[in-house]
Enzyme design. Structure first.
Site, PDB file in Angstrom:
ATOM      1  N   GLN A   1       2.858   9.838   1.475  1.00  0.00           N
ATOM      2  CA  GLN A   1       4.201   9.268   1.547  1.00  0.00           C
ATOM      3  C   GLN A   1       5.100   9.723   0.406  1.00  0.00           C
ATOM      4  O   GLN A   1       6.316   9.616   0.482  1.00  0.00           O
ATOM      5  CB  GLN A   1       4.127   7.729   1.545  1.00  0.00           C
ATOM      6  CG  GLN A   1       3.505   7.165   2.800  1.00  0.00           C
ATOM      7  CD  GLN A   1       3.405   5.654   2.709  1.00  0.00           C
ATOM      8  OE1 GLN A   1       2.439   5.127   2.186  1.00  0.00           O
ATOM      9  NE2 GLN A   1       4.419   4.948   3.199  1.00  0.00           N
TER      10      GLN A   1
ATOM     11  N   GLY B   1       0.836  -1.196   0.000  1.00  0.00           N
ATOM     12  CA  GLY B   1       0.000   0.000   0.000  1.00  0.00           C
ATOM     13  C   GLY B   1       0.868   1.242   0.000  1.00  0.00           C
ATOM     14  O   GLY B   1       2.010   1.214   0.483  1.00  0.00           O
TER      15      GLY B   1
ATOM     16  N   HIS C   1      -2.055   7.446   7.194  1.00  0.00           N
ATOM     17  CA  HIS C   1      -1.087   8.328   6.513  1.00  0.00           C
ATOM     18  C   HIS C   1      -1.766   9.620   6.049  1.00  0.00           C
ATOM     19  O   HIS C   1      -1.201  10.703   6.172  1.00  0.00           O
ATOM     20  CB  HIS C   1      -0.494   7.640   5.280  1.00  0.00           C
ATOM     21  CG  HIS C   1       0.636   6.706   5.578  1.00  0.00           C
ATOM     22  ND1 HIS C   1       1.815   7.125   6.157  1.00  0.00           N
ATOM     23  CD2 HIS C   1       0.780   5.374   5.365  1.00  0.00           C
ATOM     24  CE1 HIS C   1       2.632   6.082   6.282  1.00  0.00           C
ATOM     25  NE2 HIS C   1       2.029   5.005   5.813  1.00  0.00           N
TER      26      HIS C   1
ATOM     27  N   CYS D   1       6.067  -0.430   7.118  1.00  0.00           N
ATOM     28  CA  CYS D   1       5.681   0.748   6.354  1.00  0.00           C
ATOM     29  C   CYS D   1       6.867   1.189   5.505  1.00  0.00           C
ATOM     30  O   CYS D   1       7.996   1.217   5.989  1.00  0.00           O
ATOM     31  CB  CYS D   1       5.291   1.867   7.323  1.00  0.00           C
ATOM     32  SG  CYS D   1       4.840   3.404   6.505  1.00  0.00           S
ATOM     33  N   LEU D   2       6.603   1.543   4.247  1.00  0.00           N
ATOM     34  CA  LEU D   2       7.691   1.982   3.366  1.00  0.00           C
ATOM     35  C   LEU D   2       8.345   3.266   3.887  1.00  0.00           C
ATOM     36  O   LEU D   2       9.486   3.550   3.547  1.00  0.00           O
ATOM     37  CB  LEU D   2       7.170   2.192   1.941  1.00  0.00           C
ATOM     38  CG  LEU D   2       6.632   0.929   1.244  1.00  0.00           C
ATOM     39  CD1 LEU D   2       6.062   1.281  -0.116  1.00  0.00           C
ATOM     40  CD2 LEU D   2       7.720  -0.132   1.131  1.00  0.00           C
TER      41      LEU D   2
ATOM     42  N   HIS E   1      -4.253   1.439   7.723  1.00  0.00           N
ATOM     43  CA  HIS E   1      -2.885   1.958   7.800  1.00  0.00           C
ATOM     44  C   HIS E   1      -2.692   3.122   6.816  1.00  0.00           C
ATOM     45  O   HIS E   1      -2.159   4.171   7.178  1.00  0.00           O
ATOM     46  CB  HIS E   1      -1.912   0.803   7.500  1.00  0.00           C
ATOM     47  CG  HIS E   1      -0.465   1.184   7.426  1.00  0.00           C
ATOM     48  ND1 HIS E   1       0.490   0.708   8.304  1.00  0.00           N
ATOM     49  CD2 HIS E   1       0.205   1.991   6.556  1.00  0.00           C
ATOM     50  CE1 HIS E   1       1.678   1.219   7.978  1.00  0.00           C
ATOM     51  NE2 HIS E   1       1.534   1.999   6.916  1.00  0.00           N
ATOM     52  N   GLU E   2      -3.141   2.931   5.571  1.00  0.00           N
ATOM     53  CA  GLU E   2      -2.954   3.992   4.557  1.00  0.00           C
ATOM     54  C   GLU E   2      -3.815   5.216   4.884  1.00  0.00           C
ATOM     55  O   GLU E   2      -3.392   6.348   4.668  1.00  0.00           O
ATOM     56  CB  GLU E   2      -3.278   3.480   3.152  1.00  0.00           C
ATOM     57  CG  GLU E   2      -2.481   2.262   2.686  1.00  0.00           C
ATOM     58  CD  GLU E   2      -0.987   2.367   2.893  1.00  0.00           C
ATOM     59  OE1 GLU E   2      -0.435   3.486   2.861  1.00  0.00           O
ATOM     60  OE2 GLU E   2      -0.354   1.311   3.126  1.00  0.00           O
TER      61      GLU E   2
HETATM   62 NI    NI Z   1       2.795   3.071   5.675  1.00  0.00          NI
END
Ligand code: NI
Length: 168
Positions: free
Chosen positions: A54, A49, A140, A94-95, A136-137
């Site tokens: 991000q 995701g 963000h 998470c990226l 989660h997204e």
């Molecule tokens: Ni993330």
């Protein structure tokens, strides 16, 4: 298409609260190519995701693909959670917080409304990993990271670990 730079914790730009997308903009070539870039960036990372926040775009949209063969791309523009039920604990990553994994408790099943890639509104039910990923997204987009669910001490350890990794 292009691989976009992913902001990393503790970059304060990740704390920006995203603004709603004008639904009429979704069908424009500029927005569509931004979605292509987001998918390419997410698949290359690789991740399941990616929220616009991000990649330093502070608008309410995100891309997700939790399938094993990367064949089920999902787009959520202006997502809203209508219902949440139950609880699950999942070890999240998470990226924007590379190589850190931690247990987070979230709703087990959700019902979400959003605008899709075609510019049309849709509703869907999700549970398990997909429900985790959507929540989660969406965090963000609200300027929130999964490390915010950790104790201040643990979060500080994460910050130090990432700072060390960056120097190396
Ligand atoms: Ni993330």
């Amino acid at each position: 298409m292009a691989i976009l730079d992913i902001l990393e914790f503790p970059d304060t730009r990740l704390r920006t609260v995203a603004k709603p997308v004008d639904p009429a903009a979704v069908a424009t070539p500029a927005f569509q190519s931004r979605l292509d870039d987001m998918f390419e960036t997410m698949y290359e990372a690789p991740g399941i995701g990616l929220a616009a926040s991000q990649v330093d775009v502070h608008e309410r949209f995100m891309v997700i693909d939790v399938s094993d063969d990367r064949s089920q791309p999902l787009v959520f523009v202006n997502p809203e959670i209508l219902e949440r039920e139950g609880e699950q604990v999942y070890q999240e990553g998470c990226l924007s917080v590379p190589d850190i994994f931690a247990d987070v408790t979230r709703a087990n099943s959700i019902r979400v409304r959003a605008i899709g890639r075609d510019g049309e509104a849709f509703e869907m039910a999700a549970d398990g990993l997909l429900a985790v990923c959507i929540q989660h997204e969406m965090d963000h987009l609200a300027g929130k990271l999964f490390v915010d669910y950790l104790s201040p001490l643990k979060r500080e350890m994460v910050r130090k670990k990432l700072a060390k990794r960056k120097r190396a």
